[in-house]
Design an enzyme around this catalytic site. Structure first.
Site, PDB file in Angstrom:
ATOM      1  N   CYS A  66       0.816  -1.219   0.000  1.00 14.72           N
ATOM      2  CA  CYS A  66       0.000   0.000   0.000  1.00 14.72           C
ATOM      3  C   CYS A  66       0.848   1.267   0.000  1.00 14.72           C
ATOM      4  CB  CYS A  66      -0.935  -0.010   1.201  1.00 14.72           C
ATOM      5  SG  CYS A  66      -1.957  -1.486   1.267  1.00 14.72           S
ATOM      6  N   HIS A 109      -3.077   6.860   2.312  1.00 14.57           N
ATOM      7  CA  HIS A 109      -3.542   5.568   1.798  1.00 14.57           C
ATOM      8  C   HIS A 109      -4.954   5.316   2.322  1.00 14.57           C
ATOM      9  CE1 HIS A 109      -4.122   1.435   1.008  1.00 14.57           C
ATOM     10  NE2 HIS A 109      -3.882   1.033   2.236  1.00 14.57           N
ATOM     11  N   ASN A 146     -10.334  -0.374  -0.046  1.00 12.01           N
ATOM     12  CA  ASN A 146      -8.874  -0.293   0.026  1.00 12.01           C
ATOM     13  C   ASN A 146      -8.289  -0.971  -1.215  1.00 12.01           C
ATOM     14  OD1 ASN A 146      -6.155  -0.785   0.489  1.00 12.01           O
ATOM     15  ND2 ASN A 146      -6.420  -1.387   2.621  1.00 12.01           N
TER      16      ASN A 146
END
Lengths: 82, 335
Positions: free
Chosen positions: B124, B260, B291
């Site tokens: 990520c 993020h 996500n």
């Protein structure tokens, strides 16, 4: 300097109050974080982190599940100071 | 014999993001579609993550398709073509071929051959790692225009019965083109890793173990949610602060914050820890994209621009963090 259990309880109550919006007076030793104060696992991690900062102690992530009541947390922090 | 002195490359003094593009999975997947196997509820997921729906790609769409779509969109936004790109970096953890790299295929698909091309694995944080690399490549004179793509089809990596992370994940790709600039456009990258915490976000077992013990099934991803929450919420704020310090800006000068997109509660805690002013525009794409790992920051940024919430030239703070553990942050000027 080590904090007394009374001071730890007062400080923890402030932290819990800040995180949850509950009045600090409602954060009593016998209260369960989950069942009485409705604190979920993420809020609990926030409270733990802020308590670590405030009382200069380390509370391992694996220990958090054992902190069922406010009193458990106070005792752990008091013990971790020494 | 006298040895000659080598020439070393040198590039322009500054770099910047020239264009941004993104592609989301075609399918909108609400919480209610996922709660059965994990004995959860729409309310529980919303309350703990802020996610209402996530985007997932259809069966016929693979991570290369997502990456290619984002790459074309970024090039168009930059007013460039593939022929203008001389390096392609793809960050992904969901391209399931060890070799060749996805980046070489994407470079070819967009008409950038013979651009240098390679993949990076920084989960990520991969997009911010890619931006850091691209900035350095441009300013070193190693490449003129660099395409950075964060692309993930996380839905290939999930277990519907997993309560730790699978229900958070979405599919998409975000891309930027980074090239020379007359003015500073990318602040120093502050980055790092902590492999001692490799198990905090991990794959259930390796491809080799799957080969040797097929009964294990396809490997999927897991996380220790509360531990990751604590790390991301409280240790990434100092990283983001260091990125601001390195860039010579203060929190009150930041106009856009795009962390993020892991969890809305991490985003809110970071805002609090960083003391960002109330007027800062915040990327909150996680609410309906989920996500998307390396894709999440460019996707959230392209959305803010598309919706007219940020202006060209705005200072944006971005911070990526994830499995490794790895992290990276920088302040950038939006195109």
């Amino acid at each position: 300097m080590a904090h007394s259990e009374q001071e730890i309880l007062a400080g923890l109550a402030e932290i819990v109050s800040e995180e949850t919006g509950l009045p600090a007076e409602s954060v009593l030793p016998e209260k369960s974080f989950t069942d009485d104060l409705d604190i979920d696992s993420l809020s609990m991690m926030t409270i733990v982190t802020l308590a670590e900062d405030r009382f200069s102690v380390t509370i391992p992530d694996g220990e958090v599940k054992n902190l069922v009541t406010v009193s458990d947390a106070v005792s752990f922090i008091a013990g971790a100071q020494s | 014999m006298t040895r000659p002195t080598l020439r070393q490359s040198a590039g322009p003094a500054f770099s910047r993001i020239l264009g941004i593009g993104g592609v989301r999975g075609e399918l909108v997947v609400p919480n209610d579609d996922l709660v059965g196997p994990i004995d959860s509820s729409d309310e529980w997921i919303r309350q703990r993550t802020g996610i209402v729906t996530r985007r997932r790609a259809a069966a016929g769409t693979d991570v290369l398709d997502l990456a290619e779509g984002a790459a074309h969109a970024a090039l168009e936004d930059a007013g460039l073509t593939g022929a203008d790109v001389d390096a392609v970096i793809v960050s992904t953890v969901t391209y399931f071929e060890q070799t060749p790299a996805a980046a070489a295929i994407i470079a070819d698909r967009i008409g950038a051959t013979p651009a240098a091309a390679w993949d990076i694995s920084a989960a990520c944080a991969g997009y911010c790692y890619g931006v850091g690399q691209a900035d350095a490549l441009v300013r070193a004179g190693s490449a003129r225009n660099v395409l950075v793509v964060g692309a993930e089809k996380m839905s290939e990596y999930i277990d519907p019965t997993d309560r730790s992370i699978s229900f958070l994940l979405g599919d998409g790709a975000g891309a930027v083109v980074i090239g020379p600039s007359q003015t500073p456009g990318i602040g120093p990258t502050v980055w790092g890793s902590d492999g001692s915490q490799a198990k905090v976000i991990h794959q259930t077992h390796s491809g080799l173990q799957w080969r040797d013990q097929p009964e294990l099934g396809w490997p999927t991803i897991r996380q220790e949610g509360p531990t990751v929450f604590k790390w991301a919420s409280f240790q990434m704020a100092p990283v983001a602060q260091r990125a601001m310090d390195a860039a010579g800006v203060t929190a009150d000068q930041i106009e856009v914050f795009v962390p993020h997109q892991a969890n809305m509660r991490i985003i809110d805690q970071l805002i609090k820890q960083l003391k960002l002013p109330a007027g800062v525009v915040v990327g909150r794409d996680v609410a309906d994209t989920g996500n998307t790992s390396a894709a999440s920051i460019p996707l959230a940024t392209e959305r803010l621009r598309r919706e007219g919430l940020v202006s060209s030239g705005a200072l944006a703070l971005q911070v990526g963090f994830g499995a490794g553990l790895v992290y990276a942050a920088q302040v950038v000027v939006l195109p």
